[in-house]
Design a protein around this motif. Sequence first.
Motif, PDB file in Angstrom:
ATOM      1  N   PRO A 470      84.235 -30.345  53.759  1.00 19.49           N
ATOM      2  CA  PRO A 470      85.130 -29.254  53.376  1.00 19.49           C
ATOM      3  C   PRO A 470      86.606 -29.512  53.677  1.00 19.49           C
ATOM      4  CG  PRO A 470      83.826 -28.653  55.322  1.00 19.49           C
ATOM      5  CD  PRO A 470      83.294 -29.953  54.817  1.00 19.49           C
ATOM      6  N   CYS A 471      86.908 -30.381  54.638  1.00 24.40           N
ATOM      7  CA  CYS A 471      88.300 -30.609  55.044  1.00 24.40           C
ATOM      8  C   CYS A 471      89.187 -30.949  53.858  1.00 24.40           C
ATOM      9  CB  CYS A 471      88.374 -31.711  56.101  1.00 24.40           C
ATOM     10  SG  CYS A 471      90.045 -32.208  56.518  1.00 24.40           S
ATOM     11  N   LEU A 472      88.671 -31.761  52.952  1.00 28.93           N
ATOM     12  CA  LEU A 472      89.488 -32.155  51.803  1.00 28.93           C
ATOM     13  C   LEU A 472      88.987 -31.517  50.511  1.00 28.93           C
ATOM     14  CD1 LEU A 472      88.632 -35.648  50.422  1.00 28.93           C
ATOM     15  CD2 LEU A 472      87.329 -34.665  52.290  1.00 28.93           C
ATOM     16  N   GLY A 473      88.148 -30.486  50.662  1.00 26.41           N
ATOM     17  CA  GLY A 473      87.667 -29.792  49.474  1.00 26.41           C
ATOM     18  C   GLY A 473      86.726 -30.626  48.640  1.00 26.41           C
ATOM     19  N   ALA A 474      86.015 -31.560  49.288  1.00 21.24           N
ATOM     20  CA  ALA A 474      85.115 -32.437  48.537  1.00 21.24           C
ATOM     21  C   ALA A 474      83.818 -31.711  48.185  1.00 21.24           C
ATOM     22  CB  ALA A 474      84.800 -33.683  49.347  1.00 21.24           C
ATOM     23  N   HIS A 475      83.232 -31.064  49.161  1.00 18.70           N
ATOM     24  CA  HIS A 475      81.987 -30.323  48.978  1.00 18.70           C
ATOM     25  C   HIS A 475      81.650 -29.601  50.281  1.00 18.70           C
ATOM     26  CE1 HIS A 475      79.178 -33.702  50.650  1.00 18.70           C
ATOM     27  NE2 HIS A 475      80.367 -33.763  51.190  1.00 18.70           N
ATOM     28  N   GLU A 476      80.521 -28.986  50.364  1.00 22.21           N
ATOM     29  CA  GLU A 476      80.027 -28.313  51.581  1.00 22.21           C
ATOM     30  C   GLU A 476      81.003 -27.264  52.119  1.00 22.21           C
ATOM     31  OE1 GLU A 476      79.521 -31.808  54.077  1.00 22.21           O
ATOM     32  OE2 GLU A 476      77.362 -31.753  53.794  1.00 22.21           O
ATOM     33  N   GLY A 477      81.330 -26.292  51.283  1.00 23.50           N
ATOM     34  CA  GLY A 477      82.171 -25.211  51.800  1.00 23.50           C
ATOM     35  C   GLY A 477      83.514 -25.084  51.111  1.00 23.50           C
ATOM     36  N   ILE A 478      83.497 -25.213  49.794  1.00 26.63           N
ATOM     37  CA  ILE A 478      84.714 -25.068  48.968  1.00 26.63           C
ATOM     38  C   ILE A 478      85.137 -23.594  48.989  1.00 26.63           C
ATOM     39  CG2 ILE A 478      85.607 -25.320  46.621  1.00 26.63           C
ATOM     40  CD1 ILE A 478      84.726 -27.993  47.437  1.00 26.63           C
ATOM     41  N   LEU A 479      86.449 -23.378  48.989  1.00 28.27           N
ATOM     42  CA  LEU A 479      86.950 -21.999  49.000  1.00 28.27           C
ATOM     43  C   LEU A 479      87.159 -21.473  47.585  1.00 28.27           C
ATOM     44  CD1 LEU A 479      89.689 -22.206  51.783  1.00 28.27           C
ATOM     45  CD2 LEU A 479      87.327 -21.381  52.008  1.00 28.27           C
ATOM     46  N   GLY A 480      86.816 -20.206  47.393  1.00 26.97           N
ATOM     47  CA  GLY A 480      87.066 -19.545  46.113  1.00 26.97           C
ATOM     48  C   GLY A 480      88.437 -18.885  46.125  1.00 26.97           C
ATOM     49  N   ALA A 481      88.829 -18.316  44.995  1.00 24.63           N
ATOM     50  CA  ALA A 481      90.135 -17.655  44.881  1.00 24.63           C
ATOM     51  C   ALA A 481      90.211 -16.506  45.888  1.00 24.63           C
ATOM     52  CB  ALA A 481      90.336 -17.130  43.473  1.00 24.63           C
ATOM     53  N   LYS A 482      91.386 -16.306  46.446  1.00 23.65           N
ATOM     54  CA  LYS A 482      91.681 -15.214  47.394  1.00 23.65           C
ATOM     55  C   LYS A 482      91.026 -15.398  48.770  1.00 23.65           C
ATOM     56  CE  LYS A 482      93.335 -12.356  43.988  1.00 23.65           C
ATOM     57  NZ  LYS A 482      94.493 -13.147  43.584  1.00 23.65           N
ATOM     58  N   GLU A 483      90.255 -16.448  48.954  1.00 29.93           N
ATOM     59  CA  GLU A 483      89.591 -16.605  50.252  1.00 29.93           C
ATOM     60  C   GLU A 483      90.526 -17.213  51.292  1.00 29.93           C
ATOM     61  OE1 GLU A 483      84.889 -16.638  49.773  1.00 29.93           O
ATOM     62  OE2 GLU A 483      85.778 -18.608  49.448  1.00 29.93           O
ATOM     63  N   LYS A 484      90.263 -16.815  52.543  1.00 26.89           N
ATOM     64  CA  LYS A 484      91.041 -17.371  53.651  1.00 26.89           C
ATOM     65  C   LYS A 484      90.093 -18.110  54.595  1.00 26.89           C
ATOM     66  CE  LYS A 484      94.804 -13.995  53.901  1.00 26.89           C
ATOM     67  NZ  LYS A 484      94.378 -12.825  53.138  1.00 26.89           N
ATOM     68  N   CYS A 485      90.552 -19.259  55.060  1.00 28.01           N
ATOM     69  CA  CYS A 485      89.714 -20.058  55.944  1.00 28.01           C
ATOM     70  C   CYS A 485      90.492 -20.444  57.195  1.00 28.01           C
ATOM     71  CB  CYS A 485      89.271 -21.326  55.206  1.00 28.01           C
ATOM     72  SG  CYS A 485      88.346 -22.473  56.242  1.00 28.01           S
TER      73      CYS A 485
END
Lengths: 537, 163
Positions: A470-485
């Motif tokens: 997820p760190c680089l948005g590769a997979h395993e926890g991609i963020l959707g629009a408006k989401e905060k992480c």
Amino acid sequence: MKIPKKEEILKLQEKYKTDKKVAQAIGVPKYLVTYWRRKKKIEKFSLPKYSEEKIKDLWERFGNDKEAGAELSLSASAFYKWRKKYKIIEKPKVLKMAQLELSFAQSSKSGFLTIAQKILAKKLGKSKIEVGEIVEVEPDIVMSHDNTGLVIKQFNQIGISRVWNPGKIIIPLDHRVPAESEKTADIHRQIRLFVKEQKIKNFYDINEGICHQVMVEKAHILPGELALGTDSHTTSYGCIGAISTGIGATEMAGVWALGKIWLKVPESVKIVLKGKLPLGVYAKDVILFVIKNLTSEGASYKSVEFYGEAVSDMSISERFTLCNLSMEMGAKFAIVPFDKATKRFLKKRTKKNYLPVWADQNAVYNEEYEFDITKLTPQISCPHSVDNVKPVEEVKSVKIDQVVLGSCTNGRLDDLEIAARILKGKKVHPDIRMLVLPCSKEVYLEALKKGIIKVFVESDCVVLNPGCGPCLGAHEGILGAKEKCLATTNRNFKGRMGSSDSQIFLASPATAAASAIKGKITDPREFLRKIWKGKIV
Amino acid sequence: MILKGRVWKLKDNIDTDLIYPGKYLPIIDSKEMAKHALEGLDKNFPQKIQKGDIIVAGKNFGCGSSREQAATSLKHAGISCVVAKSFSRIFFRNAINQGLALVQSEKAYDLVEEGKEIIIDFEKGEIILNDKKIEFAHLPDFIKEILDSGGLIPYIKKKLEQK
């Protein structure tokens, strides 16, 4: 013909050494030169003699002919001949550490070098080096991860069939493991075939962990060495006193082919961290605070050296966090000088000899910064730039959707441990998804043994395999629009973890755990004070 | 070398995730990479680029990841040169290695206008606007040679052949 004067003969001897060569140079027979020399009472030229003690001492300090020879300006084979002459055959078991420091202090009297400058000078076999000079050097070790696919493509275009040194190439797969797409699966397959074909021993498939962690854990990189990696966070290896930096895939293909790279000798920056870490404040908070002050390009092209009580107190894992995130202020290298903690860390991990490098006392730093961390509070980096750092208190109560605990920045045992202490006996807030990625197999196993993983699972975290995901948005926890992480990772650029309409906050594992429980950004100290009082430590 | 192109003005700290989002990293074909150049900034950017366009940006252009796709995608999308107040270290190297021309200039950003055409003369070290000339420092010769060869791979091939 005029007989040359004494000074002239001495000059010629200095330049051409032997009578024979002097004679050749000025076009007279050798006997004439010998005659002149004797008449003027000039000693015959002779090679410097090295005593048995000297050779033995160097051998015990360095343990290899190349480096020991370099001290006397001899080639490796010439040094070996001297060694053989004195029958010094056995390899030293332990290098004389105490003497090393002394010899370095003496050898660099002329130059006054920083760590990066000294390592580069040593690689060139020189005692002096100029800042800004472009040098060509052979790296001690090179690393590439999933982007090895691109390196292979470029390497194949060069037309050289074998890599320069398969023993110096480390390839861990970590960015998209297990393969998240067909494309990645194909690339992974190509890499596996290539490493077999090229006899690259140090290939770590999807099970081992994040590349930088693997490099340090397996002691592929040692103090005083130079490493290159096709990943910007390669600066991390400064945690054990090495210099290391990121390059692109094409450049790595060039290094694979030729075993060389050009580097500009960097200016150095000294950062002194004074005081002791207060409760709830960690290496992550400290480095975020430093980045806030220096800005995202504050150390661009420069080599950063960390000093001070707070740094000496830090474990290798914490130093890793400092050096890793220094990339986010543009650093070329980031180094914590070798000390007892480094020695202890490596003792368990390698039998190889190494040669630590320290800066000279009078080394020149282009900038020096001092930070007193005694009163530092937990820090958080806000969207969309890593230097947009605020105290956690200022942004507390911002609602979040996802928490990521892991990455090369903060996915080690101490990181998981502090988060587990806060989470123990509690649940992650129902509106939160909390993902935990131990940064390597070793960390994962230790965390299992200590019952840390159980705490995570019981408190409703999702424990994922070691990797970058997820760190680089590769997979395993991609963020959707408006989401905060809220993540313990290293970058919060717009769109990095998924939608360009999402937001990323970066903080310490303690802040991450506290925030996961509350469902909003939370100062971890309120939890830590309770734990400390209740003695659930 | 003289380049002539239309200007795209971009702000400070254009990072590698804006230039080339991480989701496209498994792509290894340069032409396919080009389809996603600067997509993080504007989804339609790749379509707007015309061959020869020049980016004029603020400071720290290309900060972040070591992904060379950031440089490769810009080059293959048609960008002929990036002018910036400063570059991040790795992007700078990657651009040279991909044969993408770079100019470091503090002044250019404030003087150029988006959409207008500018000329960059590398021999003279000048950016030429309508009525103004902005000087810039030359790159070291060996870097020029890498750029002139079209990038690091052709450069190495050339060097090996010479041997």
